[in-house]
Scaffold this motif. Structure first.
Motif, short mmCIF file in Angstrom:
data_model
loop_
_atom_site.label_atom_id
_atom_site.label_comp_id
_atom_site.label_asym_id
_atom_site.label_seq_id
_atom_site.Cartn_x
_atom_site.Cartn_y
_atom_site.Cartn_z
N ALA A 55 -4.55 -27.52 -17.58
CA ALA A 55 -4.47 -27.57 -18.61
C ALA A 55 -3.57 -26.69 -19.28
N PHE A 56 -2.51 -27.06 -19.83
CA PHE A 56 -1.12 -26.23 -19.94
C PHE A 56 -1.45 -25.36 -21.56
N PHE A 57 -1.13 -26.56 -21.80
CA PHE A 57 -1.33 -26.20 -23.51
C PHE A 57 -2.75 -26.13 -24.62
N CYS A 58 -2.63 -25.47 -25.48
CA CYS A 58 -3.88 -25.65 -26.86
C CYS A 58 -4.02 -27.07 -26.97
N PRO A 59 -5.59 -27.54 -26.56
CA PRO A 59 -5.69 -28.40 -26.80
C PRO A 59 -5.83 -29.57 -28.29
N GLN A 60 -5.68 -27.98 -29.06
CA GLN A 60 -6.03 -27.92 -30.57
C GLN A 60 -4.41 -28.01 -31.18
N CYS A 61 -3.75 -27.06 -31.22
CA CYS A 61 -2.29 -26.79 -31.38
C CYS A 61 -1.44 -27.44 -30.52
N ARG A 62 -1.54 -27.10 -29.47
CA ARG A 62 -0.47 -27.83 -28.25
C ARG A 62 0.58 -26.89 -28.24
N ALA A 63 0.30 -25.69 -28.65
CA ALA A 63 0.65 -24.63 -27.71
C ALA A 63 0.68 -23.86 -26.47
N LEU A 64 2.48 -23.67 -25.49
CA LEU A 64 2.51 -23.50 -24.46
C LEU A 64 1.32 -22.22 -24.20
N GLN A 65 0.45 -22.08 -23.37
CA GLN A 65 -0.93 -21.31 -23.28
C GLN A 65 0.31 -20.05 -22.08
N PRO A 66 0.06 -18.74 -21.78
CA PRO A 66 0.10 -18.00 -20.53
C PRO A 66 -0.01 -18.03 -19.34
N PRO A 67 0.43 -18.51 -18.07
CA PRO A 67 0.04 -18.68 -16.86
C PRO A 67 -1.30 -17.44 -16.55
N ASP A 68 -1.53 -18.45 -15.74
CA ASP A 68 -3.55 -17.94 -14.99
C ASP A 68 -3.14 -16.91 -14.16
N PRO A 69 -2.79 -15.73 -14.29
CA PRO A 69 -2.96 -15.06 -13.04
C PRO A 69 -3.41 -15.14 -11.81
N SER A 70 -4.94 -15.38 -11.88
CA SER A 70 -5.65 -15.93 -10.78
C SER A 70 -5.24 -17.16 -10.21
N ARG A 71 -4.52 -17.96 -9.95
CA ARG A 71 -3.98 -19.18 -9.26
C ARG A 71 -3.64 -18.92 -8.53
N ASP A 72 -2.97 -19.61 -7.28
CA ASP A 72 -2.62 -19.58 -6.16
C ASP A 72 -1.40 -20.85 -6.38
N TYR A 73 -1.08 -20.66 -5.68
CA TYR A 73 0.22 -21.86 -5.19
C TYR A 73 -0.55 -23.05 -4.56
N PHE A 74 -1.64 -23.39 -3.97
CA PHE A 74 -1.76 -24.08 -4.04
C PHE A 74 -2.86 -25.27 -4.89
#
Length: 235
Positions: A55-74
């Motif tokens: 999920a990259f967008f808010c499910p309600q307003c569809r605004a793009l959200q900031p990246p998740d810093p805890s997510r690894d490349y894989f």
């Protein structure tokens, strides 16, 4: 371990071991503020605004959200955390993500979303490049386990390997024809293929010290590959 004249000569040849390719999303006050309440959308304040999973967008307003810093490349590229990756699937995922977050698609959106789009796009590019190449993928796997290859590791390599590298560099420096350069390139490519197969087995056996040793050798040969590319560029 081995040190001495050969180690000095190798440094003279330009053998430095660069860090792991790829970087996390650039930090900014804007992103930090938007992340202050990670369960809320920065735009509408609704729940589920944080980027988790695919999920990259808010499910309600569809605004793009900031990246998740805890997510690894894989995770970002939808790959198993393994040395073996499906490069076709990786390319498809890269194209899919860029169609979602590339800045070209956000030229008419808010400045906040433009900023987030640039961060997402940079992160996707870094992840793709890192996981696509065997050397950078292996180094990244080690990094995730807290293992890094530092500069100045020539003293830790065996003499036979260092002499082999020196001889290849000398032959490359003396090569006066395209055929001679291609012959050296063929040898280097075969070596990298052999090391790639070996490091893959090391990771499968969870032998990370062995993987580190092989990847260090691959970095030396990667430096030779860069010199071959430069040799091919017409003056």
């Amino acid at each position: 371990m081995w040190s001495g004249r050969t180690g000095v000569l190798l440094r003279g040849w330009g053998f430095w071991l660069a860090g792991v390719p790829g970087r996390g999303p650039p930090s900014s006050n804007t992103a930090s503020q938007a992340r202050s309440n990670s369960s809320r959308c920065w735009n509408c304040g609704g729940p589920g605004g944080a980027v988790r999973g695919n999920a990259f967008f808010c499910p309600q307003c569809r605004a793009l959200q900031p990246p998740d810093p805890s997510r690894d490349y894989f995770s970002l590229m939808d790959c198993n955390r393994s040395f073996r990756v499906d490069t076709m699937k990786l390319q498809h995922r890269y194209q899919q993500l860029q169609r979602l977050v590339h800045p070209d698609f956000f030229s008419q959106r808010s400045q906040m979303e433009k900023d987030f789009s640039e961060k997402h796009s940079t992160l996707v590019n870094d992840a793709y490049k890192t996981l696509l190449a065997p050397l950078s993928r292996g180094l990244y796997l080690l990094k995730l386990r807290g293992i890094e290859i530092h500069e100045g590791t020539d003293n830790e390599m065996d003499r036979e390997f260092l002499m082999e590298i020196m001889e290849i560099n000398e032959k490359l420096a003396e090569a006066q024809s395209e055929a001679a350069t291609k012959e050296i390139e063929s040898v280097v490519r075969a070596k990298q293929k052999e090391y790639t197969d070996n490091v893959s087995r090391a990771f499968e056996q969870d032998d990370f010290e062995k993987a580190k040793e092989i990847l260090t050798k691959m970095k030396y040969f990667s430096n030779v590959e860069e010199k071959i590319k430069l040799k091919k560029i017409p003056l």
